[in-house]
Design an enzyme around this catalytic site. Structure first.
Site, PDB file in Angstrom:
ATOM      1  CD  GLU A  26      -3.221  -0.564   2.143  1.00  0.00           C
ATOM      2  OE1 GLU A  26      -3.250   0.554   2.696  1.00  0.00           O
ATOM      3  OE2 GLU A  26      -4.083  -1.439   2.349  1.00  0.00           O
ATOM      4  CG  HIS A  80      -4.909   4.434   1.895  1.00  0.00           C
ATOM      5  ND1 HIS A  80      -5.940   5.155   2.430  1.00  0.00           N
ATOM      6  CD2 HIS A  80      -5.269   3.130   2.027  1.00  0.00           C
ATOM      7  CE1 HIS A  80      -6.877   4.333   2.871  1.00  0.00           C
ATOM      8  NE2 HIS A  80      -6.508   3.095   2.628  1.00  0.00           N
ATOM      9  CG  HIS A  82      -7.611  -0.354  -0.586  1.00  0.00           C
ATOM     10  ND1 HIS A  82      -8.943  -0.197  -0.284  1.00  0.00           N
ATOM     11  CD2 HIS A  82      -6.928   0.103   0.491  1.00  0.00           C
ATOM     12  CE1 HIS A  82      -9.063   0.336   0.922  1.00  0.00           C
ATOM     13  NE2 HIS A  82      -7.855   0.547   1.416  1.00  0.00           N
ATOM     14  CG  ASP A  93      -8.886   2.515   5.045  1.00  0.00           C
ATOM     15  OD1 ASP A  93      -7.736   2.374   5.501  1.00  0.00           O
ATOM     16  OD2 ASP A  93      -9.252   2.065   3.937  1.00  0.00           O
TER      17      ASP A  93
HETATM   18 ZN   LIG Z   1      -7.372   1.365   3.188  1.00  0.00          ZN
END
Ligand SMILES: [Zn+2]
Length: 134
Positions: A26, A80, A82, A93
């Site tokens: 990530e 961010h 995935h 999150d």
């Molecule tokens: Zn996430």
């Protein structure tokens, strides 16, 4: 809360190149701009170096905050990735959302990246429209 975040196609492409280069880990970073329009993305090291979670390196994050302020910009979003999906914010999150900004998730499915925005408040995530504007 924000319901629309404007981002240029070029900037979105820059974000995709950044997260793709870090996959399968990530990747994360900040989005800065003015009046709901993103002008700059700043990648921040994922201290967790994980395929399923991210923790922004505190030193790099602080340096990015200082830079944003020095440019006279505002923090508009946190992004961010995935790399293995899903295309939405995870319960983690939502639980860890610490800033009232748009949370942008870049998710990958069959080698295609897509971006979606969310506003997280009081444990609830609402979709924010990402408007691709030049
Ligand atoms: Zn996430």
């Amino acid at each position: 809360m924000m319901t629309v975040l404007q981002i240029s196609p070029a900037l979105l492409q820059e974000m995709i190149i950044y997260v793709d280069g870090n996959a399968p880990l990530e990747a994360c970073g900040l989005l800065a701009g003015k009046a709901a329009r993103v002008e700059k993305m700043i990648g921040v090291l994922n201290q967790a170096q994980s395929e399923v979670r991210f923790v922004m390196d505190p030193y790099e994050q602080l340096r990015a905050f200082d830079w944003i302020e020095a440019q006279g910009l505002e923090l508009l979003g946190i992004f961010h990735s995935h790399p293995a999906g899903p295309p939405t914010v995870s319960p983690t999150d939502i639980a860890e959302a610490a800033y009232e900004v748009v949370h942008v998730i870049l998710s990958r499915c069959a080698s295609q990246w897509q971006a979606r925005g969310f506003w997280i408040e009081n444990g609830v995530a609402r979709e924010v429209t990402l408007e691709l504007a030049k």
